[in-house]
Design an enzyme around this catalytic site. Sequence first.
Site, PDB file in Angstrom:
ATOM      1  N   HIS A 195      12.156   1.889  -4.706  1.00 26.71           N
ATOM      2  CA  HIS A 195      11.857   1.749  -3.287  1.00 26.71           C
ATOM      3  C   HIS A 195      11.563   0.128  -3.087  1.00 26.71           C
ATOM      4  O   HIS A 195      11.296  -0.127  -1.729  1.00 26.71           O
ATOM      5  CB  HIS A 195      10.593   2.626  -2.941  1.00 26.71           C
ATOM      6  CG  HIS A 195       9.559   2.270  -3.231  1.00 26.71           C
ATOM      7  ND1 HIS A 195       9.062   2.338  -4.620  1.00 26.71           N
ATOM      8  CD2 HIS A 195       8.249   1.535  -2.910  1.00 26.71           C
ATOM      9  CE1 HIS A 195       7.864   1.819  -4.946  1.00 26.71           C
ATOM     10  NE2 HIS A 195       7.379   1.252  -3.646  1.00 26.71           N
TER      11      HIS A 195
HETATM   12  C1  UD1 Z   1       1.585   0.251  -4.917  1.00 26.04           C
HETATM   13  C2  UD1 Z   1       1.323  -1.054  -4.793  1.00 26.04           C
HETATM   14  C3  UD1 Z   1       1.637  -1.863  -5.976  1.00 26.04           C
HETATM   15  C4  UD1 Z   1       0.660  -1.570  -6.944  1.00 26.04           C
HETATM   16  C5  UD1 Z   1       0.637   0.088  -7.057  1.00 26.04           C
HETATM   17  C6  UD1 Z   1      -0.267   0.617  -8.166  1.00 26.04           C
HETATM   18  C7  UD1 Z   1       2.247  -0.752  -2.304  1.00 26.04           C
HETATM   19  C8  UD1 Z   1       3.452  -1.236  -1.538  1.00 26.04           C
HETATM   20  N1  UD1 Z   1       2.286  -1.486  -3.729  1.00 26.04           N
HETATM   21  O1  UD1 Z   1       3.014   0.419  -5.218  1.00 26.04           O
HETATM   22  O2  UD1 Z   1       1.653  -3.197  -5.738  1.00 26.04           O
HETATM   23  O3  UD1 Z   1       1.093  -2.169  -8.111  1.00 26.04           O
HETATM   24  O4  UD1 Z   1       0.523   0.616  -5.823  1.00 26.04           O
HETATM   25  O5  UD1 Z   1      -1.538   0.554  -7.686  1.00 26.04           O
HETATM   26  O6  UD1 Z   1       1.347  -0.206  -1.971  1.00 26.04           O
HETATM   27  N2  UD1 Z   1       4.407   9.105  -6.394  1.00 26.04           N
HETATM   28  C9  UD1 Z   1       4.421  10.400  -5.798  1.00 26.04           C
HETATM   29  N3  UD1 Z   1       5.694  11.007  -5.393  1.00 26.04           N
HETATM   30  C10 UD1 Z   1       6.673  10.596  -5.703  1.00 26.04           C
HETATM   31  C11 UD1 Z   1       6.842   9.326  -6.188  1.00 26.04           C
HETATM   32  C12 UD1 Z   1       5.684   8.721  -6.508  1.00 26.04           C
HETATM   33  O7  UD1 Z   1       3.365  11.072  -5.677  1.00 26.04           O
HETATM   34  O8  UD1 Z   1       7.897  11.157  -5.417  1.00 26.04           O
HETATM   35  C13 UD1 Z   1       3.167   8.492  -6.792  1.00 26.04           C
HETATM   36  C14 UD1 Z   1       3.200   7.854  -8.416  1.00 26.04           C
HETATM   37  O9  UD1 Z   1       2.686   8.633  -9.126  1.00 26.04           O
HETATM   38  C15 UD1 Z   1       2.238   6.719  -8.012  1.00 26.04           C
HETATM   39  C16 UD1 Z   1       2.325   6.284  -6.689  1.00 26.04           C
HETATM   40  O10 UD1 Z   1       3.158   7.370  -5.830  1.00 26.04           O
HETATM   41  O11 UD1 Z   1       0.860   7.124  -8.227  1.00 26.04           O
HETATM   42  C17 UD1 Z   1       3.275   5.111  -6.436  1.00 26.04           C
HETATM   43  O12 UD1 Z   1       3.546   5.001  -5.320  1.00 26.04           O
HETATM   44  P1  UD1 Z   1       4.941   3.900  -4.860  1.00 26.04           P
HETATM   45  O13 UD1 Z   1       5.219   4.441  -3.392  1.00 26.04           O
HETATM   46  O14 UD1 Z   1       5.961   3.897  -6.079  1.00 26.04           O
HETATM   47  O15 UD1 Z   1       4.123   2.331  -4.624  1.00 26.04           O
HETATM   48  P2  UD1 Z   1       3.700   1.386  -5.788  1.00 26.04           P
HETATM   49  O16 UD1 Z   1       4.989   0.581  -6.183  1.00 26.04           O
HETATM   50  O17 UD1 Z   1       3.171   1.674  -6.884  1.00 26.04           O
END
Ligand code: UD1
Length: 378
Positions: free
Chosen positions: A223
């Site tokens: 994403h």
């Molecule tokens: C965010 C931060 C990033 C930081 C990270 C971890 C932003 C834009 N960036 O992004 O810099 O390093 O948090 O703290 O906010 N998940 C679900 N369902 C799904 C896919 C993912 O629940 O279908 C969960 C994952 O398990 C995870 C979280 O969502 O806990 C990750 O969210 P995501 O949208 O991938 O943002 P990050 O890139 O982690």
Amino acid sequence: MKVVTVVGTRPQLIKAAPVSRALSAAGIDERLLDTGQHYDDDMSQAFFRELALPPPAYSLGVGSDTHGRMTARMIEGIEAALMTESPDAVLVYGDTNSTLAGALAAAKLGIQIGHVEAGLRSFRPSMPEEINRRLTDHCSTLLFCPTATAVRQLKAEGLAHPDTGEAQESLEQCQTLDIATHPFAVNIGDVMVDALLSTRAHYEHHPPAIDLPDDDFVLLTLHRAENTDDPEILSHIIRQVFDLATALPVLFPVHPRTRECLERYGLWQEVQSHPGIRCESPLSYGAVTWVQANAKVIVTDSGGIQKEAAILGVPCVTLRDETEWVETVSSGWNRLLGNRPESLRDAALHAEAPRSAPLTCFGDGHAADRIAAILSRI
Ligand code: UD1
């Protein structure tokens, strides 16, 4: 003691949930403000319900826009809410436009700002998240760092007192720390570990109702703007995923931004109909935690998922050139492949667990209690 917590995106809801529980247990009055940066039900409201977050006292409904307009509209709405609430502190999370807007609105009103996930850097100045996290750190007064590396970075930027300890503070130490030291940076551990450990414990006994594709499968999430917004890069990544999917089934919960780009570039039909790829809507936190723990390998560009993989003990291949979570790479759990990989298939098929144990450097699951202990002393 009153705190206003600014959230707006999926990872912020996940991180805010354990902190909300800890604040409530410590008798701190918390008001949630949701900017609406993520607005689809399965990226926002579903997490309020699943994680039992209190309903937001303020919902700004800002939604998608250019970065400048989105941030400006958020600042305006947050400022009005802060003037009504007059909180003792504002809590912001991570590195989104909601984070920066919350920090700027509070700074202009002279309200203490607690930045959860302070001190992280990708050292890529053009990345929108890097701009947000740097500026937020530089106007925050309570810098809640998730790792020792983050504390060292804030010291290097002159934001933390040179005597600031790097070791994770004990809960007792948090109750006596000199928070008048300005600015105040402390390694409290990662609140995401709190969320992950409690969810994993729950699902060990009550597995979520989701069919896994096979014994061996790949979890793919994608994403980041630098991977989705350029048609050439996204198309290259997707071709590489097709190649990988001929060897191992791929489970792909598709982020709304990614789906929109795939549709815009005419790739969505091909992805959806590929026999080796199972596309899903974004999963609940419980389901994604379960899927991660059972995957053979994870391919991602998410910050949170790289870290969760290393904690759960699943090898990860990251489609970025750099990471804020350097410990995942130095320990051997994560490999940075960049976003123009020559062979994602080889990298994923050969990804193996290192000799080291799953990572524990991100915390012990009590980071939220430390935040509550420190805030109670304001
Ligand atoms: C965010 C931060 C990033 C930081 C990270 C971890 C932003 C834009 N960036 O992004 O810099 O390093 O948090 O703290 O906010 N998940 C679900 N369902 C799904 C896919 C993912 O629940 O279908 C969960 C994952 O398990 C995870 C979280 O969502 O806990 C990750 O969210 P995501 O949208 O991938 O943002 P990050 O890139 O982690």
